[in-house]
Design a protein around this motif. Structure first.
Motif, PDB file in Angstrom:
ATOM      1  N   PHE A   1       3.939   5.549  -5.623  1.00 49.63           N
ATOM      2  CA  PHE A   1       3.782   5.553  -7.081  1.00 49.63           C
ATOM      3  C   PHE A   1       2.832   6.666  -7.518  1.00 49.63           C
ATOM      4  CE2 PHE A   1       1.382   4.125 -10.840  1.00 49.63           C
ATOM      5  CZ  PHE A   1       2.414   4.094 -11.761  1.00 49.63           C
ATOM      6  N   LEU A   2       1.712   6.815  -6.808  1.00 45.14           N
ATOM      7  CA  LEU A   2       0.760   7.875  -7.132  1.00 45.14           C
ATOM      8  C   LEU A   2       1.379   9.258  -6.917  1.00 45.14           C
ATOM      9  CD1 LEU A   2      -2.538   6.416  -5.630  1.00 45.14           C
ATOM     10  CD2 LEU A   2      -1.919   6.630  -8.051  1.00 45.14           C
ATOM     11  N   LEU A   3       2.180   9.379  -5.895  1.00 41.01           N
ATOM     12  CA  LEU A   3       2.879  10.633  -5.621  1.00 41.01           C
ATOM     13  C   LEU A   3       3.853  10.955  -6.745  1.00 41.01           C
ATOM     14  CD1 LEU A   3       3.070  12.821  -3.462  1.00 41.01           C
ATOM     15  CD2 LEU A   3       4.829  11.458  -2.347  1.00 41.01           C
ATOM     16  N   GLU A   4       4.572   9.935  -7.207  1.00 43.11           N
ATOM     17  CA  GLU A   4       5.507  10.113  -8.330  1.00 43.11           C
ATOM     18  C   GLU A   4       4.755  10.505  -9.596  1.00 43.11           C
ATOM     19  OE1 GLU A   4       8.945  10.518 -10.239  1.00 43.11           O
ATOM     20  OE2 GLU A   4       8.889   9.881  -8.139  1.00 43.11           O
ATOM     21  N   LYS A   5       3.618   9.879  -9.801  1.00 40.24           N
ATOM     22  CA  LYS A   5       2.794  10.186 -10.968  1.00 40.24           C
ATOM     23  C   LYS A   5       2.313  11.639 -10.929  1.00 40.24           C
ATOM     24  CE  LYS A   5      -0.742   7.615 -13.434  1.00 40.24           C
ATOM     25  NZ  LYS A   5      -1.743   6.556 -13.289  1.00 40.24           N
ATOM     26  N   ASN A   6       1.856  12.090  -9.751  1.00 40.49           N
ATOM     27  CA  ASN A   6       1.420  13.480  -9.595  1.00 40.49           C
ATOM     28  C   ASN A   6       2.571  14.446  -9.828  1.00 40.49           C
ATOM     29  OD1 ASN A   6      -1.322  13.209  -9.126  1.00 40.49           O
ATOM     30  ND2 ASN A   6      -1.006  12.764  -6.957  1.00 40.49           N
ATOM     31  N   HIS A   7       3.759  14.079  -9.398  1.00 41.14           N
ATOM     32  CA  HIS A   7       4.937  14.919  -9.630  1.00 41.14           C
ATOM     33  C   HIS A   7       5.248  14.980 -11.128  1.00 41.14           C
ATOM     34  CE1 HIS A   7       8.889  16.680  -9.419  1.00 41.14           C
ATOM     35  NE2 HIS A   7       9.417  15.596  -9.964  1.00 41.14           N
ATOM     36  N   HIS A   8       5.141  13.842 -11.795  1.00 41.69           N
ATOM     37  CA  HIS A   8       5.422  13.778 -13.232  1.00 41.69           C
ATOM     38  C   HIS A   8       4.474  14.677 -14.030  1.00 41.69           C
ATOM     39  CE1 HIS A   8       6.745  12.111 -17.030  1.00 41.69           C
ATOM     40  NE2 HIS A   8       5.484  11.827 -17.342  1.00 41.69           N
TER      41      HIS A   8
ATOM     42  N   ASP B   1       0.829  -1.203   0.000  1.00 42.79           N
ATOM     43  CA  ASP B   1       0.000   0.000   0.000  1.00 42.79           C
ATOM     44  C   ASP B   1       0.871   1.263   0.000  1.00 42.79           C
ATOM     45  OD1 ASP B   1      -2.582   1.367   0.234  1.00 42.79           O
ATOM     46  OD2 ASP B   1      -1.892   1.904   2.247  1.00 42.79           O
ATOM     47  N   THR B   2       1.954   1.247   0.769  1.00 40.57           N
ATOM     48  CA  THR B   2       2.853   2.399   0.818  1.00 40.57           C
ATOM     49  C   THR B   2       3.552   2.593  -0.521  1.00 40.57           C
ATOM     50  OG1 THR B   2       3.196   1.977   3.173  1.00 40.57           O
ATOM     51  CG2 THR B   2       4.761   3.445   2.092  1.00 40.57           C
ATOM     52  N   GLU B   3       3.939   1.511  -1.168  1.00 41.83           N
ATOM     53  CA  GLU B   3       4.544   1.622  -2.498  1.00 41.83           C
ATOM     54  C   GLU B   3       3.544   2.188  -3.506  1.00 41.83           C
ATOM     55  OE1 GLU B   3       5.930  -2.367  -3.174  1.00 41.83           O
ATOM     56  OE2 GLU B   3       7.924  -1.887  -2.373  1.00 41.83           O
ATOM     57  N   GLN B   4       2.279   1.802  -3.381  1.00 39.31           N
ATOM     58  CA  GLN B   4       1.236   2.326  -4.270  1.00 39.31           C
ATOM     59  C   GLN B   4       1.059   3.827  -4.053  1.00 39.31           C
ATOM     60  OE1 GLN B   4      -0.280   0.669  -6.686  1.00 39.31           O
ATOM     61  NE2 GLN B   4      -1.493   2.419  -7.300  1.00 39.31           N
TER      62      GLN B   4
ATOM     63  N   GLU C   1       7.783  18.984  -2.149  1.00 41.74           N
ATOM     64  CA  GLU C   1       6.569  18.440  -1.539  1.00 41.74           C
ATOM     65  C   GLU C   1       6.491  16.931  -1.733  1.00 41.74           C
ATOM     66  OE1 GLU C   1       3.018  18.508   0.611  1.00 41.74           O
ATOM     67  OE2 GLU C   1       4.640  19.948   0.438  1.00 41.74           O
ATOM     68  N   LYS C   2       6.907  16.460  -2.888  1.00 47.18           N
ATOM     69  CA  LYS C   2       6.918  15.016  -3.153  1.00 47.18           C
ATOM     70  C   LYS C   2       7.843  14.305  -2.171  1.00 47.18           C
ATOM     71  CE  LYS C   2       9.442  12.626  -5.970  1.00 47.18           C
ATOM     72  NZ  LYS C   2      10.275  11.980  -6.830  1.00 47.18           N
ATOM     73  N   LEU C   3       9.017  14.866  -1.944  1.00 46.60           N
ATOM     74  CA  LEU C   3       9.968  14.271  -0.998  1.00 46.60           C
ATOM     75  C   LEU C   3       9.404  14.280   0.416  1.00 46.60           C
ATOM     76  CD1 LEU C   3      12.774  13.096  -0.416  1.00 46.60           C
ATOM     77  CD2 LEU C   3      13.597  15.443  -0.167  1.00 46.60           C
ATOM     78  N   ARG C   4       8.817  15.387   0.824  1.00 50.57           N
ATOM     79  CA  ARG C   4       8.251  15.482   2.169  1.00 50.57           C
ATOM     80  C   ARG C   4       7.132  14.463   2.367  1.00 50.57           C
ATOM     81  NH1 ARG C   4       4.105  17.135   4.720  1.00 50.57           N
ATOM     82  NH2 ARG C   4       3.055  18.014   2.922  1.00 50.57           N
ATOM     83  N   GLN C   5       6.230  14.381   1.399  1.00 52.69           N
ATOM     84  CA  GLN C   5       5.121  13.431   1.513  1.00 52.69           C
ATOM     85  C   GLN C   5       5.613  11.991   1.481  1.00 52.69           C
ATOM     86  OE1 GLN C   5       2.078  14.245  -1.368  1.00 52.69           O
ATOM     87  NE2 GLN C   5       1.562  16.234  -0.480  1.00 52.69           N
ATOM     88  N   SER C   6       6.602  11.716   0.667  1.00 53.77           N
ATOM     89  CA  SER C   6       7.164  10.370   0.587  1.00 53.77           C
ATOM     90  C   SER C   6       7.772   9.952   1.928  1.00 53.77           C
ATOM     91  CB  SER C   6       8.213  10.311  -0.523  1.00 53.77           C
ATOM     92  OG  SER C   6       8.761   9.029  -0.619  1.00 53.77           O
ATOM     93  N   ILE C   7       8.507  10.865   2.535  1.00 49.90           N
ATOM     94  CA  ILE C   7       9.095  10.578   3.855  1.00 49.90           C
ATOM     95  C   ILE C   7       7.996  10.343   4.882  1.00 49.90           C
ATOM     96  CG2 ILE C   7      10.405  11.609   5.763  1.00 49.90           C
ATOM     97  CD1 ILE C   7      12.215  12.883   3.615  1.00 49.90           C
ATOM     98  N   GLU C   8       6.954  11.153   4.855  1.00 48.77           N
ATOM     99  CA  GLU C   8       5.833  10.990   5.790  1.00 48.77           C
ATOM    100  C   GLU C   8       5.141   9.644   5.608  1.00 48.77           C
ATOM    101  OE1 GLU C   8       3.073  14.219   5.583  1.00 48.77           O
ATOM    102  OE2 GLU C   8       4.521  15.666   6.386  1.00 48.77           O
ATOM    103  N   ILE C   9       4.934   9.248   4.364  1.00 50.12           N
ATOM    104  CA  ILE C   9       4.254   7.983   4.070  1.00 50.12           C
ATOM    105  C   ILE C   9       5.061   6.811   4.621  1.00 50.12           C
ATOM    106  CG2 ILE C   9       3.607   6.397   2.213  1.00 50.12           C
ATOM    107  CD1 ILE C   9       2.935   8.927   0.533  1.00 50.12           C
ATOM    108  N   TRP C  10       6.350   6.773   4.305  1.00 49.96           N
ATOM    109  CA  TRP C  10       7.189   5.660   4.750  1.00 49.96           C
ATOM    110  C   TRP C  10       7.420   5.692   6.259  1.00 49.96           C
ATOM    111  CZ3 TRP C  10       7.807   1.349   2.315  1.00 49.96           C
ATOM    112  CH2 TRP C  10       7.687   1.316   0.929  1.00 49.96           C
ATOM    113  N   TYR C  11       7.530   6.879   6.832  1.00 51.09           N
ATOM    114  CA  TYR C  11       7.707   6.993   8.277  1.00 51.09           C
ATOM    115  C   TYR C  11       6.477   6.460   9.005  1.00 51.09           C
ATOM    116  CZ  TYR C  11       8.678   8.898  12.875  1.00 51.09           C
ATOM    117  OH  TYR C  11       8.891   9.034  14.225  1.00 51.09           O
ATOM    118  N   ALA C  12       5.289   6.803   8.533  1.00 48.22           N
ATOM    119  CA  ALA C  12       4.054   6.326   9.159  1.00 48.22           C
ATOM    120  C   ALA C  12       3.967   4.800   9.099  1.00 48.22           C
ATOM    121  CB  ALA C  12       2.840   6.955   8.489  1.00 48.22           C
ATOM    122  N   THR C  13       4.332   4.225   7.973  1.00 46.93           N
ATOM    123  CA  THR C  13       4.318   2.766   7.840  1.00 46.93           C
ATOM    124  C   THR C  13       5.321   2.135   8.790  1.00 46.93           C
ATOM    125  OG1 THR C  13       3.666   2.947   5.533  1.00 46.93           O
ATOM    126  CG2 THR C  13       4.599   0.847   6.227  1.00 46.93           C
ATOM    127  N   SER C  14       6.518   2.701   8.841  1.00 46.21           N
ATOM    128  CA  SER C  14       7.564   2.184   9.722  1.00 46.21           C
ATOM    129  C   SER C  14       7.144   2.265  11.191  1.00 46.21           C
ATOM    130  CB  SER C  14       8.858   2.967   9.498  1.00 46.21           C
ATOM    131  OG  SER C  14       9.866   2.515  10.353  1.00 46.21           O
TER     132      SER C  14
END
Length: 125
Positions: A49-56, A43-46, A64-77
């Motif tokens: 991926f959506l975040l990367e797509k929005n950035h693209h 789910d975190t990888e998905q 913002e993409k980096l910040r959100q990515s860190i938040e997503i993975w940190y929450a999962t961890s």
């Protein structure tokens, strides 16, 4: 003086003997992961991926993409870290990894989390 060194040598030998007799070893089967880890990571990888797509498509700035990515993975961890101890208690409280991490010895929960959870956020600068 020789008498003190002889006693110290005997104490050291006794310590090593007791430590060897009560040693704990661990194997790959002792590294229990929570059952939901697979779908959590998927789910975190998905989400990433959506975040990367929005950035693209230009919807999200790189910072913002980096910040959100860190938040997503940190929450999962963090979720995996919180679920790690109850998982050990429910599945096998005498598990060597669990005994070492929560005994107050040198091992601690964060090291065990790297074994059975996630390594943590890594930077590539």
């Amino acid at each position: 003086m020789a008498y003190k060194s002889h006693i110290m040598h005997q104490v050291k030998a006794l310590g090593f003997q007791r430590a060897t007799a009560t040693s704990i070893s661990l194997g790959i089967d002792d590294l229990l992961t929570i059952p939901s880890k697979g779908w959590l990571v998927q789910d975190t990888e998905q989400q990433s991926f959506l975040l990367e797509k929005n950035h693209h498509y230009g919807n999200v700035h790189v910072v913002e993409k980096l910040r959100q990515s860190i938040e997503i993975w940190y929450a999962t961890s963090e979720y995996l870290r919180q679920e790690m101890n109850p998982n050990f208690w429910m599945t096998d409280p005498s598990n060597p990894v669990h005994l070492m991490s929560f005994s107050g010895a040198r091992e601690n929960a964060s090291q065990v989390h790297q074994f059975v959870g996630m390594r943590g956020l890594m930077s590539d600068f």
